[in-house]
Design an enzyme around this catalytic site. Structure first.
Site, short mmCIF file in Angstrom:
data_model
loop_
_atom_site.label_atom_id
_atom_site.label_comp_id
_atom_site.label_asym_id
_atom_site.label_seq_id
_atom_site.Cartn_x
_atom_site.Cartn_y
_atom_site.Cartn_z
N TYR A 1 -5.91 -2.19 7.46
CA TYR A 1 -6.97 -3.18 7.58
C TYR A 1 -7.58 -3.14 8.98
CZ TYR A 1 -5.51 -5.37 3.20
OH TYR A 1 -5.21 -5.62 1.88
N ASP B 1 -3.34 -1.76 -7.83
CA ASP B 1 -4.11 -2.31 -6.72
C ASP B 1 -5.37 -3.02 -7.21
OD1 ASP B 1 -5.46 -2.85 -4.39
OD2 ASP B 1 -5.19 -0.86 -3.52
N GLN C 1 -0.71 2.40 -6.49
CA GLN C 1 -2.15 2.58 -6.57
C GLN C 1 -2.72 2.09 -7.89
OE1 GLN C 1 -2.89 6.72 -5.67
NE2 GLN C 1 -3.24 6.27 -3.53
N SER D 1 -8.58 -2.81 -4.90
CA SER D 1 -9.37 -1.59 -5.02
C SER D 1 -10.20 -1.56 -6.30
CB SER D 1 -8.45 -0.36 -4.98
OG SER D 1 -7.87 -0.20 -3.72
N ARG E 1 0.85 -1.20 0.00
CA ARG E 1 0.00 0.00 0.00
C ARG E 1 0.88 1.24 0.00
NH1 ARG E 1 -5.66 -0.91 2.88
NH2 ARG E 1 -6.28 -2.64 1.56
#
Length: 419
Positions: free
Chosen positions: A230, A130, A127, A133, A122
């Site tokens: 998380y 990912d 990004q 996501s 992360r």
């Protein structure tokens, strides 16, 4: 020249790890791309679309992957596919690394290098890679759309000469990527939306979307988040207090959507049979954690169950029910991941094992599981220091090592994975 192979997925998986769009970009970057005939049909991509993008079409999966340096998949492939690959080739996909230790160990022993995209670090520069996501976002959207389609009343408030139609009440349990999209979608459809999560950081996000946050906000709640963003496993005392609050809230809801998952563990049970029985007939629960057993006590994975007039949707693979978008986003994730490991001069695969992208997602190499955390959870034997691959300067298939990029700041915390 790097060679990329893409096999067909199983009959229950309409997504694909390469689209004509990403195939064209990879070919332009110097890659040779081979796709199994018909592999894209579940996402409405024809063989002709791939040919126009510069890809070759193979008649069988074995033909598509046998000469590949990199193989893109959506799900963990069968052992036969890994055996058809050449040793040292990279298998990149959502490999479900916390389940079926025996099968994962067998895949590792074929000598194929395994990258589990679910384990993407992360960090800011990851990004675009990912997969959790990109797929969870669509799952949250689809959960609300499915619930709205099945709900036998209107979602928005309507004022008519004959009277007022009240707005439906929608409750989102678990405010990760899927939960946030579910909130936004339910709000756009006119529902009165509330949401809950054990992580305090998401409270402001919920409010920013126009929903009300519901939680027991004690001291344990204030520390209920891991460094990776998380949700932590909560104490029994907190669970009891939260369950009492949620039980009182759920009985007045029309639609409940659950998204809670903790990586590597069965889905936590958030909705008991008693809570379901307290809901009005005609209410709907959509359980996005069905693949891991479900957040609702009466969830039946793969089915729509009904109990005293309340329907519990345990349908699997919601992103796969929006396959065109899901494949497009997922394929871009894989493209973004592999491009830094293509040497700009030789156009060969050059994995930098000092790069945190490779270290974070790489779970097997040279016939052994090299991620000790995965090995420990699966009960597999981890690679010892003596047998682990040489660090940093190791190259794959003769390519020069790609320069490592510096990571940026960590991203906004998210909830656990959704299916």
């Amino acid at each position: 020249m790097i060679s990329i192979g893409v096999p067909a997925e199983g009959k229950d998986e309409p997504r694909i790890g390469l689209t004509p769009e990403t195939a064209k970009k990879l070919v332009k970057a110097g890659a040779k791309v081979t796709v199994r005939s018909g592999a894209g049909l579940g996402s409405h991509f024809s063989d002709e679309d791939y040919k126009e993008a510069g890809a070759a079409i193979a008649k069988t999966d074995a033909e598509a992957v046998s000469d590949a340096d990199v193989v893109f998949t959506v799900r963990r492939p069968p052992l036969a596919l890994a055996k058809a690959m050449k040793k040292g080739a990279a298998l990149v996909g959502m490999l479900d690394p916390f389940s079926d230790a025996e099968e994962l160990d067998a895949l590792a022993k074929t000598g194929v290098t395994l990258f589990a995209m679910e384990l993407m670090p992360r960090i800011t520069r990851a990004q675009s890679m990912d997969v959790l996501s990109s797929q969870s976002n669509l799952a949250g959207y689809k959960a609300v759309v499915d619930a709205a389609a099945a709900f036998e009343r209107a979602l928005p408030m309507m004022m008519t000469p004959a009277g007022t139609v009240p707005a439906a009440r929608v409750f989102i349990m678990g405010v990760g990527v899927a939960g946030l999209q579910a909130i936004a979608t339910a709000r756009r459809l006119g529902g009165i939306v509330t949401a809950t999560d054990v992580r305090p950081a998401v409270k402001e996000q919920v409010a920013s979307l126009g929903a009300k946050f519901i939680a027991v906000e004690d001291e344990e709640f204030k520390q209920a988040e891991t460094a990776g963003g998380y949700a932590k496993e909560m104490s029994d005392a907190y669970k009891k207090k939260q369950a009492e609050l949620i039980a009182e809230h759920v009985k007045n809801q029309d639609i409940v959507i659950t998204t809670a998952l903790i990586p590597g563990r069965p889905a936590p049970k958030l909705i008991s049979k008693a809570m379901i029985e307290s809901m009005r007939p005609g209410s709907i629960i959509v359980d996005l954690a069905a693949e891991r057993g479900g957040n609702a006590e009466l969830t039946k994975p793969g089915e729509i169950a009904e109990h005293k007039g309340v329907r519990i949707f345990g349908l699997l693979n919601l992103p796969g029910r929006v396959p065109v978008n899901a494949s497009s986003l997922y394929a871009r994730n894989l493209q973004a991941f592999i491009e830094p490991f293509i040497d700009k001069e030789t156009k060969e695969l050059a994995i930098d094992w000092d790069d945190e992208l490779a270290k974070g997602t790489g779970i097997a190499r040279d016939g052994a599981i090299v991620n000790d955390a995965i090995a420990a959870r699966l009960g597999a034997k981890p690679a010892s220091a003596a047998t682990k691959p040489a660090p940093a300067k190791a190259k794959t298939n003769g390519g020069a090592k790609a320069p490592a990029k510096k990571s940026g700041s960590t991203r906004q915390p998210k909830g656990g994975k959704t299916t």
